[in-house]
Write a protein that holds these residues in place. Structure first.
Motif, PDB file in Angstrom:
ATOM      1  N   TYR A 147       1.035  -1.742  -0.026  1.00  0.00           N
ATOM      2  CA  TYR A 147       0.086   0.244  -0.263  1.00  0.00           C
ATOM      3  C   TYR A 147       0.950   1.826  -0.673  1.00  0.00           C
ATOM      4  O   TYR A 147       0.649   2.161   0.863  1.00  0.00           O
ATOM      5  N   LYS A 157       2.655   7.702  -4.827  1.00  0.00           N
ATOM      6  CA  LYS A 157       3.050   8.832  -4.496  1.00  0.00           C
ATOM      7  C   LYS A 157       2.047   9.361  -3.411  1.00  0.00           C
ATOM      8  O   LYS A 157       1.609  10.242  -2.386  1.00  0.00           O
ATOM      9  N   GLU A 158       0.287   9.474  -3.875  1.00  0.00           N
ATOM     10  CA  GLU A 158      -1.129   9.858  -3.222  1.00  0.00           C
ATOM     11  C   GLU A 158      -0.866   8.685  -1.328  1.00  0.00           C
ATOM     12  O   GLU A 158      -0.730   9.017  -0.610  1.00  0.00           O
ATOM     13  N   GLN A 159       0.055   7.214  -1.882  1.00  0.00           N
ATOM     14  CA  GLN A 159      -0.153   6.664  -0.986  1.00  0.00           C
ATOM     15  C   GLN A 159       0.913   6.581   0.282  1.00  0.00           C
ATOM     16  O   GLN A 159       0.352   6.738   1.647  1.00  0.00           O
ATOM     17  N   GLU A 198       2.106   9.921   0.428  1.00  0.00           N
ATOM     18  CA  GLU A 198       2.135  11.322   1.369  1.00  0.00           C
ATOM     19  C   GLU A 198       1.245  10.531   2.217  1.00  0.00           C
ATOM     20  O   GLU A 198       0.752  11.965   3.403  1.00  0.00           O
ATOM     21  N   LYS A 199       0.197  10.751   2.135  1.00  0.00           N
ATOM     22  CA  LYS A 199      -0.818   9.700   2.889  1.00  0.00           C
ATOM     23  C   LYS A 199      -0.748   9.606   3.697  1.00  0.00           C
ATOM     24  O   LYS A 199      -0.741   9.495   5.630  1.00  0.00           O
ATOM     25  N   ALA A 200       0.569   8.196   3.839  1.00  0.00           N
ATOM     26  CA  ALA A 200       1.329   7.210   5.548  1.00  0.00           C
ATOM     27  C   ALA A 200       2.050   8.583   5.935  1.00  0.00           C
ATOM     28  O   ALA A 200       2.396   8.697   7.781  1.00  0.00           O
ATOM     29  N   THR A 201       2.579   9.555   5.450  1.00  0.00           N
ATOM     30  CA  THR A 201       3.692  10.562   6.065  1.00  0.00           C
ATOM     31  C   THR A 201       2.908  11.148   6.756  1.00  0.00           C
ATOM     32  O   THR A 201       3.249  11.555   8.256  1.00  0.00           O
ATOM     33  N   ARG A 202       1.658  11.600   6.336  1.00  0.00           N
ATOM     34  CA  ARG A 202       1.110  13.166   7.418  1.00  0.00           C
ATOM     35  C   ARG A 202       0.227  12.077   8.807  1.00  0.00           C
ATOM     36  O   ARG A 202       0.597  12.656   9.596  1.00  0.00           O
ATOM     37  N   LYS A 203       0.031  11.029   7.939  1.00  0.00           N
ATOM     38  CA  LYS A 203      -0.091  10.301   9.540  1.00  0.00           C
ATOM     39  C   LYS A 203       0.462   9.346  10.454  1.00  0.00           C
ATOM     40  O   LYS A 203       0.260  10.246  11.644  1.00  0.00           O
ATOM     41  N   LYS A 221       1.864  13.384  12.504  1.00  0.00           N
ATOM     42  CA  LYS A 221       0.790  14.030  13.073  1.00  0.00           C
ATOM     43  C   LYS A 221       1.070  14.315  14.384  1.00  0.00           C
ATOM     44  O   LYS A 221       1.612  13.806  15.240  1.00  0.00           O
TER      45      LYS A 221
END
Length: 579
Positions: free
Chosen positions: A348, A352-354, A356-361, A364
């Motif tokens: 998963y 790049k979108e996946q 970016e979402k994981a790094t934002r999480k 946090k």
């Protein structure tokens, strides 16, 4: 120590001969802190007030007021579910290792019926009379009242609730149990000794912001004036709440939430390097580190958009705490990123979108302080076209493969800007007191949290083994009274220690000393006090109180409890007298 109420020497020769024909028995009954608690109940006339508002209309064997007082004593001393109260009582009123005779009368059916009667009673008037009694008896100062609320959680469905009682709902759970239904419990305490003088229960989905107007009006009616200072958390800081108190000549002090425009604007000025002329306020000892001091500074030359005074506060301890919190979050974010790296370009984390979402999480709580760069790398390789084995006629085509890497670094400039607002928080008030005095008044607010801690941990308000929400609402009243008694006990002993210049008391386990004795410490120290009875044919011949030391004498003196409360103990001492 020996206290003799009856002695064989007082009997005639014939009486002695008759008594000697029967076997004498010895009973040991637990006493601990119950006589002390009973003294406070009697002093506040609680048994009389219970009898007034929950009278014995049905001529019950045991007066409902007596039952409610025993339930109150149980909550203060050793909270038990209703079905276990009689088991707890047996050691106190029947004796250790004795059959359940008197204790059995306090069964869960009788306790439940008394809770039903208490629910139907005028509890608002009962609470007012109780608080007035506490104020008069203990000379409580009521010029500063602190308010806050907490949640009481309940495990269970509670589908068929009575509409006449408090409703258990899902809501913002302060115990971090969103899967539990709850009620909201609001409490008002005096700054003098942090003694509760009133409470309110709300439905579980009630927002705190909507409770203050009703609560302030109730306090004004109870205190018969509006000259008290009303101190509460940031939920008080709404235009409606503050305007209502202001237009009715009341005074409030509260903290301003971070989402207000005034807060973000002031913080931006500090981040950009504006110099503020902080004024020294005061300093206190840091309880967690010997010899360390906490210094406070204030800045109060501005007003809110409504026209109320703003007091900006800088705390040295909060500054250190904010810095530690930020460092901890940054380290945690870096650890989360390190854990992500082995999974890059797999499962998963392929796009790049996946990523970016994981790094934002992962970042946090610290995203503003870390620079993240997602590096994209493209490679070209030959891929066979079509099925089959590779041969001289096999054809190939170029295929592009995209992989990603993550690089991060701490944003030193952002961290430095954030450090400029460390330790700073805003207060808002309509009071005309000096800034330092306003801060001192507000800093008493954390003691309210300690009262909630006492309610939940020492008095063990949960779990509540009750099915009917009417009984739950009635039980919350008893917990409020129990909290009042505990607070008065702690207030008395600490005030008397200060007056008599007693620095500490050796009442902890292993005779260790404490400078700030709590109710938990006191009830632990009295755990070995008991009443020994010598009986013959159910007739008490001799009674002796054992386990009372010189330190117990001192404690009773500091608690303003006459020693006769223990000295004159007789069988049946747990019964209250009703006119």
């Amino acid at each position: 120590m020996k206290v003799v109420h009856n002695n064989l020497d007082t009997y005639s020769f014939n009486e002695k001969a008759r008594l000697s024909m029967h076997t004498m028995d010895t009973k040991v009954k637990q006493v601990d802190v119950l006589p002390l608690v009973k003294h406070y109940i009697t002093e506040l006339r609680l048994h009389e007030l219970f009898d007034k508002y929950v009278p014995n209309k049905n001529r019950c064997e045991i007066n409902p007021a007596q039952v409610l007082c025993m339930m109150l004593m149980n909550i203060v001393v050793a909270p038990k579910p209703l079905y276990k109260v009689d088991e707890w009582l047996i050691e106190h009123i029947d004796g250790k290792a004795e059959n359940m005779v008197n204790a059995d009368k306090y069964n869960d059916d009788r306790l439940g019926r008394c809770l039903d009667a208490l629910f139907r009673a005028d509890r608002q008037s009962l609470m007012s009379e109780t608080s007035v009694s506490a104020i008069k008896v203990h000379n409580l100062i009521t010029t500063r009242i602190h308010n806050d609320s907490t949640t009481v959680s309940f495990a269970g469905a509670y589908k068929n609730q009575s509409p006449a009682a408090i409703q258990l709902n899902f809501g913002h759970n302060k115990d971090h149990r969103p899967d539990y239904k709850q009620i909201v419990f609001g409490l008002n305490i005096t700054e003098d000794g942090h003694v509760p003088i009133s409470y309110q229960v709300f439905n579980g989905n009630q927002a705190d912001v909507n409770t203050h107007i009703f609560n302030w009006d109730s306090l004004r009616k109870f205190l018969a004036n509006e000259e008290f200072y009303y101190i509460a958390d940031s939920k008080l800081c709404s235009e409606d709440n503050m305007h209502h108190i202001e237009k009715n000549n009341g005074k409030f002090i509260t903290i301003m939430p971070k989402n207000r425009k005034e807060v973000s604007a002031f913080y931006d000025r500090l981040r950009q390097g504006e110099n503020i002329e902080w004024q020294p306020a005061y300093f206190t000892k840091y309880s967690r580190k010997k010899g360390a001091l906490i210094t406070y500074q204030t800045y109060s030359e501005e007003r809110s958009w409504e026209g109320y005074h703003l007091v900006w506060v800088h705390s040295s301890s909060k500054e250190k705490q904010d810095c530690k919190t930020r460092k901890r979050r940054i380290i945690k974010a870096e650890e989360n990123l390190k854990a992500l790296l082995p999974g890059l370009n797999k499962y998963y984390l392929k796009t790049k979108e996946q990523i970016e979402k994981a790094t934002r999480k992962a970042f946090k709580g610290a995203g503003d302080f870390i620079k993240v760069e997602i590096i994209e790398e493209k490679t070209t390789q030959k891929v066979k076209i079509g099925p089959g084995r590779i041969g001289p006629n096999t054809k190939y085509e170029d295929s592009e493969k995209v992989t990603y890497d993550i690089k991060c670094s701490r944003d030193k400039e952002a961290i430095e800007r954030a450090s400029k607002i460390d330790g700073i928080f805003p207060l808002i008030t309509n009071a005309t007191l000096p800034a330092a005095e306003i801060l001192k008044i507000y800093k008493t607010q954390p003691f309210l949290e300690k009262r909630f801690y006492t309610k939940k941990s020492v008095l063990e308000v949960a779990p509540v083994f009750l099915k009917k929400n009417e009984r739950i609402e009635a039980m919350m009243f008893l917990y409020f009274i129990a909290l009042m008694i505990v607070s008065l006990i702690e207030r008395n002993i600490r005030q008397q220690m200060a007056e008599e210049q007693i620095e500490s008391l050796p009442i902890l386990p292993s005779r260790m000393k404490t400078k700030t004795p709590t109710w938990n410490n006191i009830r632990y120290f009295f755990r070995n006090v008991h009443l020994a009875l010598i009986t013959k044919d159910e007739r008490v011949l001799q009674s002796t109180v054992k386990g009372v030391t010189k330190t117990h004498h001192l404690l009773l003196k500091l608690l303003k409890v006459p020693f006769s409360v223990y000295e004159n103990l007789q069988d049946g001492w747990w019964n209250f007298e009703f006119s």
